[in-house]
Motif scaffolding. Structure first.
Motif, PDB file in Angstrom:
ATOM      1  N   GLU A  56      41.684  24.671  33.708  1.00 31.66           N
ATOM      2  CA  GLU A  56      41.791  25.409  32.570  1.00 31.66           C
ATOM      3  C   GLU A  56      43.119  25.315  31.958  1.00 31.66           C
ATOM      4  N   LEU A  57      43.652  25.613  31.379  1.00 29.08           N
ATOM      5  CA  LEU A  57      44.695  25.592  30.678  1.00 29.08           C
ATOM      6  C   LEU A  57      45.490  27.063  30.244  1.00 29.08           C
ATOM      7  N   LEU A  58      46.888  27.426  30.470  1.00 26.20           N
ATOM      8  CA  LEU A  58      47.593  28.990  30.530  1.00 26.20           C
ATOM      9  C   LEU A  58      48.018  28.787  29.117  1.00 26.20           C
ATOM     10  N   LEU A  59      47.278  29.880  28.446  1.00 29.59           N
ATOM     11  CA  LEU A  59      48.102  30.163  27.071  1.00 29.59           C
ATOM     12  C   LEU A  59      48.614  31.392  27.173  1.00 29.59           C
ATOM     13  N   THR A  60      49.540  31.628  26.158  1.00 28.02           N
ATOM     14  CA  THR A  60      49.595  33.347  26.263  1.00 28.02           C
ATOM     15  C   THR A  60      49.345  33.540  24.917  1.00 28.02           C
ATOM     16  N   VAL A  61      49.418  35.080  24.825  1.00 26.15           N
ATOM     17  CA  VAL A  61      49.663  35.480  23.502  1.00 26.15           C
ATOM     18  C   VAL A  61      50.996  35.714  23.095  1.00 26.15           C
ATOM     19  N   ARG A  62      51.202  36.066  21.716  1.00 22.82           N
ATOM     20  CA  ARG A  62      52.290  36.174  21.555  1.00 22.82           C
ATOM     21  C   ARG A  62      52.129  37.419  20.862  1.00 22.82           C
ATOM     22  N   GLY A  63      53.605  38.239  22.056  1.00 24.84           N
ATOM     23  CA  GLY A  63      53.766  39.954  21.505  1.00 24.84           C
ATOM     24  C   GLY A  63      54.702  40.253  20.381  1.00 24.84           C
ATOM     25  N   ILE A  64      55.175  39.199  20.010  1.00 18.73           N
ATOM     26  CA  ILE A  64      55.826  39.337  18.361  1.00 18.73           C
ATOM     27  C   ILE A  64      55.779  38.452  17.067  1.00 18.73           C
ATOM     28  N   GLU A  65      56.538  38.836  16.313  1.00 17.05           N
ATOM     29  CA  GLU A  65      56.702  37.739  15.172  1.00 17.05           C
ATOM     30  C   GLU A  65      57.466  37.339  15.516  1.00 17.05           C
ATOM     31  N   PRO A  66      57.584  35.899  15.310  1.00 17.66           N
ATOM     32  CA  PRO A  66      56.181  35.352  14.096  1.00 17.66           C
ATOM     33  C   PRO A  66      55.267  35.133  14.971  1.00 17.66           C
ATOM     34  N   ASP A  67      54.545  35.119  14.335  1.00 16.85           N
ATOM     35  CA  ASP A  67      52.815  35.000  14.778  1.00 16.85           C
ATOM     36  C   ASP A  67      51.925  35.562  16.340  1.00 16.85           C
ATOM     37  N   LYS A  68      52.346  37.114  15.936  1.00 17.26           N
ATOM     38  CA  LYS A  68      52.178  38.467  16.784  1.00 17.26           C
ATOM     39  C   LYS A  68      50.922  37.920  17.053  1.00 17.26           C
ATOM     40  N   GLY A  69      50.995  37.547  18.117  1.00 20.47           N
ATOM     41  CA  GLY A  69      48.793  38.243  18.680  1.00 20.47           C
ATOM     42  C   GLY A  69      48.221  36.873  18.922  1.00 20.47           C
ATOM     43  N   MET A  70      48.800  35.145  18.322  1.00 18.44           N
ATOM     44  CA  MET A  70      48.518  34.712  18.428  1.00 18.44           C
ATOM     45  C   MET A  70      48.953  33.561  19.583  1.00 18.44           C
ATOM     46  N   TYR A 156      41.268  25.099  18.328  1.00 20.07           N
ATOM     47  CA  TYR A 156      42.937  25.633  18.024  1.00 20.07           C
ATOM     48  C   TYR A 156      43.232  26.114  16.267  1.00 20.07           C
ATOM     49  N   SER A 157      42.679  26.851  15.735  1.00 18.61           N
ATOM     50  CA  SER A 157      43.523  27.753  14.945  1.00 18.61           C
ATOM     51  C   SER A 157      44.098  28.831  15.164  1.00 18.61           C
ATOM     52  N   LYS A 158      43.376  29.252  16.557  1.00 14.82           N
ATOM     53  CA  LYS A 158      44.479  30.285  17.508  1.00 14.82           C
ATOM     54  C   LYS A 158      45.410  30.179  17.416  1.00 14.82           C
ATOM     55  N   ILE A 159      46.280  29.165  17.872  1.00 16.34           N
ATOM     56  CA  ILE A 159      47.388  28.502  18.535  1.00 16.34           C
ATOM     57  C   ILE A 159      48.423  28.668  17.436  1.00 16.34           C
ATOM     58  N   SER A 160      49.575  29.067  18.036  1.00 17.58           N
ATOM     59  CA  SER A 160      50.348  29.515  17.004  1.00 17.58           C
ATOM     60  C   SER A 160      51.937  27.933  16.973  1.00 17.58           C
ATOM     61  N   GLY A 161      52.013  27.873  15.658  1.00 24.37           N
ATOM     62  CA  GLY A 161      52.948  26.450  15.681  1.00 24.37           C
ATOM     63  C   GLY A 161      52.081  25.173  15.671  1.00 24.37           C
ATOM     64  N   LYS A 162      52.392  24.021  14.846  1.00 25.17           N
ATOM     65  CA  LYS A 162      51.266  22.625  15.119  1.00 25.17           C
ATOM     66  C   LYS A 162      52.082  21.921  16.267  1.00 25.17           C
TER      67      LYS A 162
END
Length: 174
Positions: A56-70, A156-162
């Motif tokens: 499984e891949l480790l993904l973080t959840v952004r705690g700041i803007e831009p894209d906070k929560g993504m 993929y729609s919940k991942i920040s940045g192209k």
């Protein structure tokens, strides 16, 4: 019109303060008063692709803007006088408290990162990493949490940045 573009945001020469600081065709600015020449080159950033024993891949959840929560990959900007590899090790330690044991370059993509109303163009470099262990891992710095995700569960729609989306897609398709 994108109000975050450098040629909209940058209005005065940083050397002399002249308003004659004009955008050039090569993505630079030149002052008509003191001749100062400034380039808006790409900033370097790093991202870590870390998998656990379940693949499984480790993904973080952004705690700041831009894209906070993504969702995002662990990583961040390369600081002055720092190599990409040093930044990778530092960022993973700062954000998750993990120690990278090994890494290898994987892929890079251009990206745009809007911060404080200013668009920063980046070159995002991804590394496939192994960590010593996941003991003591905790969300720190500018992330609020983390999650391990299987290939079939990625939205993929919940991942920040192209660039980050493309890195995750490339990783799961390799």
């Amino acid at each position: 019109m994108d109000r975050t573009e450098p040629n909209i945001v940058i209005r005065y020469c940083p050397r002399c303060g002249s308003p004659h600081f004009l955008p050039q065709k090569d993505h630079s600015f030149k002052c008509g008063s003191c001749e100062f020449h400034f380039f808006t080159n790409s900033a370097a950033a790093v991202a870590a692709l870390i998998i656990n024993e379940k693949k499984e891949l480790l993904l973080t959840v952004r705690g700041i803007e831009p894209d906070k929560g993504m969702l995002d990959l662990p990583g961040g900007f390369v600081e002055r006088n720092e190599s990409a590899e040093e930044a990778l090790i530092r960022e993973v330690r700062e954000e998750l408290g993990l120690e990278i044991e090994d890494y290898r370059y994987f892929v890079s993509y251009p990206n745009e990162y809007v911060f404080s109303g200013f668009k920063v163009y980046t070159t995002d470099l991804a590394f496939i990493c192994t960590v010593r262990d996941f003991q003591g891992m905790k969300a720190q710095d500018d992330i609020s949490s983390f999650v391990f995700i299987k290939k079939e569960d990625v939205d993929y729609s919940k991942i920040s940045g192209k660039s980050i989306r493309r890195m995750v897609q490339d990783f799961f398709n390799s």
